[in-house]
Design a protein around this motif. Structure first.
Motif, PDB file in Angstrom:
ATOM      1  N   ALA A 221       0.701  -1.332   0.121  1.00  0.00           N
ATOM      2  CA  ALA A 221       0.051   0.033  -0.008  1.00  0.00           C
ATOM      3  C   ALA A 221       0.741   1.262   0.008  1.00  0.00           C
ATOM      4  O   ALA A 221       0.664   2.192  -0.740  1.00  0.00           O
ATOM      5  CB  ALA A 221      -0.950  -0.026   1.181  1.00  0.00           C
ATOM      6  N   PRO A 222       1.905   1.319   0.802  1.00  0.00           N
ATOM      7  CA  PRO A 222       2.665   2.510   0.821  1.00  0.00           C
ATOM      8  C   PRO A 222       3.219   2.864  -0.727  1.00  0.00           C
ATOM      9  O   PRO A 222       3.500   4.096  -1.022  1.00  0.00           O
ATOM     10  CB  PRO A 222       3.900   2.243   1.677  1.00  0.00           C
ATOM     11  N   SER A 223       3.473   2.038  -1.497  1.00  0.00           N
ATOM     12  CA  SER A 223       3.952   2.248  -2.739  1.00  0.00           C
ATOM     13  C   SER A 223       2.735   2.916  -3.688  1.00  0.00           C
ATOM     14  O   SER A 223       2.936   3.605  -4.614  1.00  0.00           O
ATOM     15  CB  SER A 223       4.164   0.897  -3.688  1.00  0.00           C
ATOM     16  N   ILE A 224       1.500   2.676  -3.305  1.00  0.00           N
ATOM     17  CA  ILE A 224       0.280   3.415  -3.965  1.00  0.00           C
ATOM     18  C   ILE A 224       0.409   4.721  -3.358  1.00  0.00           C
ATOM     19  O   ILE A 224       0.084   5.737  -4.078  1.00  0.00           O
ATOM     20  CB  ILE A 224      -0.965   2.451  -3.570  1.00  0.00           C
ATOM     21  N   PHE A 225       0.340   4.831  -2.158  1.00  0.00           N
ATOM     22  CA  PHE A 225       0.362   6.147  -1.478  1.00  0.00           C
ATOM     23  C   PHE A 225       1.445   7.075  -1.994  1.00  0.00           C
ATOM     24  O   PHE A 225       1.299   8.295  -2.191  1.00  0.00           O
ATOM     25  CB  PHE A 225       0.529   6.098   0.013  1.00  0.00           C
ATOM     26  N   ALA A 226       2.720   6.524  -2.339  1.00  0.00           N
ATOM     27  CA  ALA A 226       3.797   7.503  -2.854  1.00  0.00           C
ATOM     28  C   ALA A 226       3.744   7.527  -4.240  1.00  0.00           C
ATOM     29  O   ALA A 226       4.187   8.505  -4.578  1.00  0.00           O
ATOM     30  CB  ALA A 226       5.066   6.658  -2.787  1.00  0.00           C
ATOM     31  N   GLY A 227       2.785   7.143  -4.965  1.00  0.00           N
ATOM     32  CA  GLY A 227       2.472   7.139  -6.377  1.00  0.00           C
ATOM     33  C   GLY A 227       3.536   6.588  -7.424  1.00  0.00           C
ATOM     34  O   GLY A 227       3.346   6.798  -8.604  1.00  0.00           O
ATOM     35  N   HIS A 228       4.660   5.725  -6.927  1.00  0.00           N
ATOM     36  CA  HIS A 228       5.472   5.015  -7.835  1.00  0.00           C
ATOM     37  C   HIS A 228       5.073   3.547  -8.205  1.00  0.00           C
ATOM     38  O   HIS A 228       5.502   2.908  -9.227  1.00  0.00           O
ATOM     39  CB  HIS A 228       6.875   5.269  -7.421  1.00  0.00           C
ATOM     40  N   TYR A 229       4.109   3.183  -7.489  1.00  0.00           N
ATOM     41  CA  TYR A 229       3.483   1.669  -7.698  1.00  0.00           C
ATOM     42  C   TYR A 229       4.367   0.538  -7.891  1.00  0.00           C
ATOM     43  O   TYR A 229       4.199  -0.592  -8.110  1.00  0.00           O
ATOM     44  CB  TYR A 229       2.773   1.727  -9.026  1.00  0.00           C
ATOM     45  N   ASP A 230       5.543   0.711  -7.126  1.00  0.00           N
ATOM     46  CA  ASP A 230       6.659  -0.196  -7.092  1.00  0.00           C
ATOM     47  C   ASP A 230       7.109  -0.717  -8.565  1.00  0.00           C
ATOM     48  O   ASP A 230       6.903  -1.901  -8.903  1.00  0.00           O
ATOM     49  CB  ASP A 230       6.188  -1.582  -6.252  1.00  0.00           C
ATOM     50  N   PRO A 231       7.907  -0.045  -9.059  1.00  0.00           N
ATOM     51  CA  PRO A 231       8.446  -0.446 -10.423  1.00  0.00           C
ATOM     52  C   PRO A 231       9.640  -1.644 -10.376  1.00  0.00           C
ATOM     53  O   PRO A 231      10.126  -2.163 -11.244  1.00  0.00           O
ATOM     54  CB  PRO A 231       9.194   0.757 -10.740  1.00  0.00           C
ATOM     55  N   SER A 232       9.721  -2.203  -9.186  1.00  0.00           N
ATOM     56  CA  SER A 232      10.865  -3.196  -8.958  1.00  0.00           C
ATOM     57  C   SER A 232      10.030  -4.897  -9.570  1.00  0.00           C
ATOM     58  O   SER A 232      10.910  -5.659  -9.586  1.00  0.00           O
ATOM     59  CB  SER A 232      11.094  -3.450  -7.710  1.00  0.00           C
ATOM     60  N   PHE A 233       8.713  -4.671  -9.770  1.00  0.00           N
ATOM     61  CA  PHE A 233       8.100  -5.814 -10.415  1.00  0.00           C
ATOM     62  C   PHE A 233       6.883  -5.267 -11.259  1.00  0.00           C
ATOM     63  O   PHE A 233       6.325  -4.571 -11.074  1.00  0.00           O
ATOM     64  CB  PHE A 233       7.364  -6.543  -9.303  1.00  0.00           C
ATOM     65  N   SER A 234       6.997  -5.670 -12.665  1.00  0.00           N
ATOM     66  CA  SER A 234       6.367  -5.095 -13.513  1.00  0.00           C
ATOM     67  C   SER A 234       4.984  -5.889 -13.683  1.00  0.00           C
ATOM     68  O   SER A 234       4.994  -7.012 -13.205  1.00  0.00           O
ATOM     69  CB  SER A 234       7.026  -5.131 -14.823  1.00  0.00           C
ATOM     70  N   LEU A 235       3.843  -5.142 -14.352  1.00  0.00           N
ATOM     71  CA  LEU A 235       2.683  -5.918 -14.769  1.00  0.00           C
ATOM     72  C   LEU A 235       2.900  -7.083 -15.628  1.00  0.00           C
ATOM     73  O   LEU A 235       2.382  -8.111 -15.513  1.00  0.00           O
ATOM     74  CB  LEU A 235       1.878  -4.907 -15.483  1.00  0.00           C
ATOM     75  N   ASP A 236       3.756  -6.887 -16.305  1.00  0.00           N
ATOM     76  CA  ASP A 236       4.406  -8.195 -17.346  1.00  0.00           C
ATOM     77  C   ASP A 236       4.751  -9.400 -16.511  1.00  0.00           C
ATOM     78  O   ASP A 236       4.079 -10.569 -16.808  1.00  0.00           O
ATOM     79  CB  ASP A 236       5.437  -7.856 -18.379  1.00  0.00           C
ATOM     80  N   LEU A 237       5.367  -9.118 -15.545  1.00  0.00           N
ATOM     81  CA  LEU A 237       5.723 -10.556 -14.571  1.00  0.00           C
ATOM     82  C   LEU A 237       4.543 -10.914 -13.704  1.00  0.00           C
ATOM     83  O   LEU A 237       4.454 -12.147 -13.602  1.00  0.00           O
ATOM     84  CB  LEU A 237       6.937  -9.926 -13.532  1.00  0.00           C
ATOM     85  N   CYS A 238       3.575 -10.086 -13.337  1.00  0.00           N
ATOM     86  CA  CYS A 238       2.337 -10.334 -12.780  1.00  0.00           C
ATOM     87  C   CYS A 238       1.685 -11.218 -13.701  1.00  0.00           C
ATOM     88  O   CYS A 238       1.181 -12.340 -13.261  1.00  0.00           O
ATOM     89  CB  CYS A 238       1.625  -9.209 -12.351  1.00  0.00           C
ATOM     90  N   LEU A 239       1.579 -11.019 -14.851  1.00  0.00           N
ATOM     91  CA  LEU A 239       0.546 -11.515 -15.759  1.00  0.00           C
ATOM     92  C   LEU A 239       1.499 -12.804 -16.092  1.00  0.00           C
ATOM     93  O   LEU A 239       0.751 -13.971 -16.722  1.00  0.00           O
ATOM     94  CB  LEU A 239       0.563 -10.762 -17.007  1.00  0.00           C
ATOM     95  N   LYS A 240       2.983 -12.933 -16.354  1.00  0.00           N
ATOM     96  CA  LYS A 240       3.522 -14.160 -16.417  1.00  0.00           C
ATOM     97  C   LYS A 240       3.139 -14.954 -15.675  1.00  0.00           C
ATOM     98  O   LYS A 240       2.805 -16.437 -15.821  1.00  0.00           O
ATOM     99  CB  LYS A 240       4.772 -13.983 -16.514  1.00  0.00           C
TER     100      LYS A 240
END
Length: 306
Positions: A221-240
């Motif tokens: 949640a803090p990555s949402i609050f900060a507005g960077h959304y945690d770029p250490s893991f991508s949507l592409d990897l989530c979908l993989k």
């Protein structure tokens, strides 16, 4: 006094790099390789020795570790006459830290040179866990191979023996299954509370102090609050990973609508923001569609800096 085994480490990205550095720091002789020269230089700077190729790295290793983004990357590194697998010596151990497809793990294990053992041990705990030695590692393999691997992997975090080869990947994907469902849902919960008059900070405090608490609420949640959304893991990897999870779900023989809904939520975010966007854009999509902001003032240290 028994000398420490020689480690080979291929894949020095967001997770592999910090793990390799921890093994160097633990005193192991480490040979490392990555296609990215900057990633390789970072581990060389702390004491690893640069190998000229993945195969050369494997040839020197008593225990050979791979930490790669995708199953096809593992196949490219390991398979074939020029692959790393063929260059492993008898008596060595290959530990794959990748979140992988079991069919590939089994096929490569069947092609391993005589006397080479294989353990699958994907990890969870994010970049900060890799940096701080607080990962959880899910290991699959026979007891002798597990015991041998665990002596090294214990420097990276908690090692859980899940059963035979392949069970490490199953357990890791189940944990990601629950993580992705939670990540897809938390933005919905925030939006529902905010749209009905609850201040976001109050809502978050209540969630963390109740049955609504989770790793996502605490860590993500803090990555949402900060507005960077945690770029250490991508949507592409989530979908993989979600595709790999759905492959496992075929054996359940029952509808699993929560997982299917989570996959749809991540696919929608990827179509909106691009596959390489940070994982928690799954929540940003809700912000943008609802016309709300989930920014929250605070000292939100990014996970990769913790």
């Amino acid at each position: 006094m028994t000398s420490l085994p020689r480690i080979g480490f291929v894949g020095l990205g967001n997770m592999g790099g910090p793990m390799c550095q921890r093994l160097v720091g633990a005193g192991y002789p480490v040979s490392a390789f990555d296609l990215n020269p900057d990633a390789l230089e970072r581990v060389v700077a702390v004491g690893a020795v640069a190998a000229t190729s993945a195969a050369a790295c494997a040839a020197q290793a008593d225990i050979f570790l791979t930490s790669l983004p995708r199953p096809d990357h593992v196949e490219a590194v390991m398979a074939g006459d020029n692959g790393a697998l063929a260059h492993l010596k008898s008596g060595s151990l290959w530990v794959d830290l990748t979140t992988n497809r079991n069919e590939l793990v089994f096929r490569l294990a069947s092609q391993a040179p005589q006397g080479v053992a294989v353990v699958d041990s994907p990890v969870t705990g994010a970049v900060d866990g890799a940096r701080n030695g607080k990962l959880t590692l899910f290991a699959g393999g026979d007891q002798v191979s597990f015991d041998r691997a665990a002596e090294v992997l214990g420097h990276l975090g908690l090692v859980i023996h899940c059963g035979a080869l392949g069970t490490g990947n199953v357990v890791k994907l189940v944990t990601n299954q629950l993580w992705f469902i939670g990540a897809a849902a938390i933005g919905e919960g925030f939006a529902t509370g905010m749209a009905n008059g609850v201040e976001l900070g109050t809502l978050w405090h209540a969630i963390r102090s109740s049955v609504g608490d989770s790793f996502v609420a605490q860590h993500d949640a803090p990555s949402i609050f900060a507005g960077h959304y945690d770029p250490s893991f991508s949507l592409d990897l989530c979908l993989k990973d979600l595709r790999l999870i759905q492959e496992l779900n075929r054996n359940v023989r029952a509808a699993l609508p929560m997982t299917t809904a989570a996959e749809g939520a991540f696919a929608l975010a990827a179509s909106r923001y691009g596959a390489q966007a940070a994982e928690l854009h799954v929540a940003r999509r809700i912000e943008d569609d609802a016309g709300i902001s989930m920014r929250l003032e605070g000292d939100w240290v990014p996970p990769w800096e913790q």
